[in-house]
Design a protein around this motif. Structure first.
Motif, PDB file in Angstrom:
ATOM      1  N   TYR A 341       0.973  -1.189  -0.051  1.00 14.17           N
ATOM      2  CA  TYR A 341       0.118   0.052  -0.006  1.00 14.17           C
ATOM      3  C   TYR A 341       0.768   1.358  -0.135  1.00 14.17           C
ATOM      4  N   ASP A 342       0.442   2.393  -0.436  1.00 15.82           N
ATOM      5  CA  ASP A 342       1.129   3.621  -0.610  1.00 15.82           C
ATOM      6  C   ASP A 342       0.377   4.813   0.230  1.00 15.82           C
ATOM      7  N   ARG A 343      -0.794   4.443   0.690  1.00 14.00           N
ATOM      8  CA  ARG A 343      -1.556   5.654   1.107  1.00 14.00           C
ATOM      9  C   ARG A 343      -2.328   4.906   2.566  1.00 14.00           C
ATOM     10  N   LEU A 344      -2.445   5.602   3.667  1.00 12.75           N
ATOM     11  CA  LEU A 344      -3.084   5.203   4.652  1.00 12.75           C
ATOM     12  C   LEU A 344      -4.179   5.974   5.324  1.00 12.75           C
ATOM     13  N   GLN A 345      -5.545   5.933   5.523  1.00 13.86           N
ATOM     14  CA  GLN A 345      -6.289   6.515   6.073  1.00 13.86           C
ATOM     15  C   GLN A 345      -7.050   5.890   7.213  1.00 13.86           C
ATOM     16  N   GLU A 346      -6.976   6.839   8.494  1.00 12.71           N
ATOM     17  CA  GLU A 346      -7.294   6.557   9.568  1.00 12.71           C
ATOM     18  C   GLU A 346      -8.241   7.425  10.293  1.00 12.71           C
ATOM     19  N   SER A 347      -9.147   6.661  10.992  1.00 12.54           N
ATOM     20  CA  SER A 347     -10.299   7.385  11.769  1.00 12.54           C
ATOM     21  C   SER A 347     -10.171   6.710  13.092  1.00 12.54           C
ATOM     22  N   THR A 348     -10.348   7.712  14.016  1.00 14.80           N
ATOM     23  CA  THR A 348     -10.314   6.979  15.447  1.00 14.80           C
ATOM     24  C   THR A 348     -11.454   7.646  16.237  1.00 14.80           C
ATOM     25  N   SER A 349     -12.004   6.966  17.406  1.00 17.30           N
ATOM     26  CA  SER A 349     -13.102   7.480  18.250  1.00 17.30           C
ATOM     27  C   SER A 349     -12.396   8.519  19.273  1.00 17.30           C
ATOM     28  N   ASP A 351     -12.520   8.561  22.621  1.00 16.13           N
ATOM     29  CA  ASP A 351     -11.885   8.036  23.397  1.00 16.13           C
ATOM     30  C   ASP A 351     -10.558   7.238  23.318  1.00 16.13           C
ATOM     31  N   ASP A 352     -10.221   7.213  21.984  1.00 18.21           N
ATOM     32  CA  ASP A 352      -9.215   6.328  21.617  1.00 18.21           C
ATOM     33  C   ASP A 352      -9.218   4.819  21.663  1.00 18.21           C
ATOM     34  N   ASP A 353     -10.408   4.368  22.042  1.00 15.40           N
ATOM     35  CA  ASP A 353     -10.777   2.984  22.104  1.00 15.40           C
ATOM     36  C   ASP A 353     -10.865   2.030  20.753  1.00 15.40           C
ATOM     37  N   ALA A 354     -11.307   2.888  19.693  1.00 17.28           N
ATOM     38  CA  ALA A 354     -11.802   2.410  18.582  1.00 17.28           C
ATOM     39  C   ALA A 354     -11.099   3.138  17.579  1.00 17.28           C
ATOM     40  N   ARG A 355     -10.740   2.324  16.514  1.00 17.73           N
ATOM     41  CA  ARG A 355     -10.282   2.961  15.359  1.00 17.73           C
ATOM     42  C   ARG A 355     -10.468   2.203  13.905  1.00 17.73           C
ATOM     43  N   GLU A 356     -10.462   2.781  12.750  1.00 17.96           N
ATOM     44  CA  GLU A 356     -10.557   2.312  11.632  1.00 17.96           C
ATOM     45  C   GLU A 356      -9.452   2.704  10.688  1.00 17.96           C
ATOM     46  N   ILE A 357      -8.588   1.713   9.993  1.00 18.89           N
ATOM     47  CA  ILE A 357      -7.536   2.026   9.077  1.00 18.89           C
ATOM     48  C   ILE A 357      -7.864   1.483   7.821  1.00 18.89           C
ATOM     49  N   ARG A 358      -7.782   2.351   6.905  1.00 17.50           N
ATOM     50  CA  ARG A 358      -8.080   1.814   5.632  1.00 17.50           C
ATOM     51  C   ARG A 358      -6.508   1.978   4.737  1.00 17.50           C
ATOM     52  N   VAL A 371      -9.961  -1.608  15.260  1.00 18.25           N
ATOM     53  CA  VAL A 371      -9.937  -2.009  16.714  1.00 18.25           C
ATOM     54  C   VAL A 371     -11.590  -1.508  17.291  1.00 18.25           C
ATOM     55  N   ASN A 372     -11.938  -2.731  17.834  1.00 18.86           N
ATOM     56  CA  ASN A 372     -13.205  -2.475  18.592  1.00 18.86           C
ATOM     57  C   ASN A 372     -14.052  -1.860  17.748  1.00 18.86           C
ATOM     58  N   LEU A 373     -14.254  -2.254  16.461  1.00 18.14           N
ATOM     59  CA  LEU A 373     -15.370  -1.956  15.559  1.00 18.14           C
ATOM     60  C   LEU A 373     -15.683  -3.377  14.980  1.00 18.14           C
ATOM     61  N   PRO A 374     -16.234  -4.396  15.673  1.00 15.77           N
ATOM     62  CA  PRO A 374     -16.668  -5.449  14.776  1.00 15.77           C
ATOM     63  C   PRO A 374     -17.742  -5.392  13.839  1.00 15.77           C
TER      64      PRO A 374
END
Length: 387
Positions: A341-349, A351-358, A371-374
């Motif tokens: 991959y050459d690009r990363l996109q991240e979103s977080t909650s 409280d920092d307990d949940a996050r999504e990375i593409r 993380v903590n987003l089943p």
């Protein structure tokens, strides 16, 4: 075609047997399992199995009645010692030979041994099967076990570390790479995991190699690193990866290269022999190159492909690889292969307990991690496309 033999009674082997029946195969199916236990789920062995207050029981892959109801002969405690492709038969250590029309190798993988002085000391543990898990659980529960050294910061090592911390142990993870879980996850996830586990009390030593497992009176007392540093420990756990069980395939002259080589239908270099699961190295549509993947999802997906091909049915659509891990309050999940991959996109909650990375290669989504987003897994899987 009347006889199908499956060597291996893990998730791959049992899934293949079930899928053969679902695809209409009406002949004999024999599953040969090396362990005496009813086929069981392995993922819990490094999770709830180690932390349960009550003595845990294995989680069956299928209930005992499933095999009888589906006319699947399950033979437990059977060690296959020879594969004769010309005669189309396999020989077991204590029973003799049985023939097959088609053979499925679901032989799995074994813990990679740690090859340093002291590796044979009594309280050096691995975690791959039921026996390993029972021995490690007993050791962790002893009053004289206060410090735990884990060699290897992969998924298994971190799960064992999480279990040990939950039991009040002092845990040190020694990892040869610059970060944990480097083979399966992006730095965005692994840095988050490292930070969270450190906050829980796990100590990490990165870019480090073990020179010796120190011992006294036949028991390990800690690690000596190449740097000269020492890590005291009451028990040592080696989690440095796994080696595919290719012994039968090599003996029989099948193509092997970092695993048993198979095509898109899970066929080996013999048209009567298939390989699925941890032992198989296949071109993954979401990676574009041969790769061996050690996950229960991959084992089951490949089993479905092999069964469909044997039965002359359309192959199931490709599904992106996935993994999951429970780490001290974190449910870490991944889709696709976190490479190229050459690009990363991240979103977080907040409280920092949940996050999504593409993870993207150009405009193509190649992998996604949460993380903590089943509940996000289904939507993210739809967004991934084969190479």
């Amino acid at each position: 075609m009347q006889k199908i033999v499956i060597i291996g009674a893990g998730a791959a082997g049992v899934s293949a047997a079930a899928a053969l029946r679902q695809n209409g195969f009406d002949g004999q199916i024999t599953v040969l399992g090396e362990e005496p236990a009813l086929p069981y789920q392995r993922p819990p062995l490094s999770k709830a199995w180690l932390t349960s207050a009550d003595t845990p029981r294995p989680t069956p892959i299928r209930p005992a009645g499933f095999f009888q109801d589906n006319r699947i002969t399950l033979e437990r405690g059977r060690k296959v010692v020879r594969l004769d492709r010309e005669a189309r038969q396999v020989t077991m250590r204590d029973r003799g030979a049985i023939g097959y029309d088609k053979l499925i190798l679901a032989t799995g993988a074994s813990s990679r041994p740690i090859k340093v002085p002291g590796a044979g000391l009594k309280n050096v543990f691995y975690l791959r099967d039921l026996g390993h898990a029972a021995a490690l659980r007993e050791a962790l529960g002893r009053a004289d076990c206060r410090t735990v050294a884990i060699v290897g910061g992969g998924v298994i090592g971190l799960e064992v570390g999480s279990a040990a911390i939950a039991q009040g142990k002092q845990v040190t993870v020694v990892e040869a790479a610059a970060r944990p879980m480097a083979r399966v996850a992006s730095p965005a996830v692994t840095n988050h995991v490292t930070r969270k586990l450190k906050a829980e009390g796990v100590a990490f030593i990165f870019n480090a190699r073990v020179e010796e497992i120190m011992g006294r009176n036949g028991r390990a007392t800690g690690l000596r690193l190449v740097s000269g540093a020492q890590v005291p420990a009451d028990i040592v756990v080696a989690g440095i990866g796994a080696l595919p069980n290719v012994g039968l395939a090599v003996q029989a002259g099948l193509g092997c290269d970092g695993g048993i080589v198979v095509d898109g239908a899970m066929l080996t270099t013999d048209p009567h022999v298939y390989a699925v699961g941890d032992c198989a190295r296949a071109v993954n549509p979401f990676f574009g190159a041969p790769i061996r993947i050690e996950t229960i999802h991959n084992a089951m997906s490949q089993a479905l492909v092999a069964a469909a091909h044997i039965c002359g049915k359309p192959l199931p659509p490709a599904a992106p690889p996935r993994f999951w891990s429970d780490l001290k309050g974190m449910k870490v999940q991944g889709l696709g292969i976190a490479a190229g991959y050459d690009r990363l996109q991240e979103s977080t909650s907040e409280d920092d307990d949940a996050r999504e990375i593409r993870l993207f290669s150009g405009d193509r989504l190649v992998a996604a991690e949460t993380v903590n987003l089943p509940t996000r897994q289904a939507d993210l899987a739809k967004a991934l496309r084969p190479v």
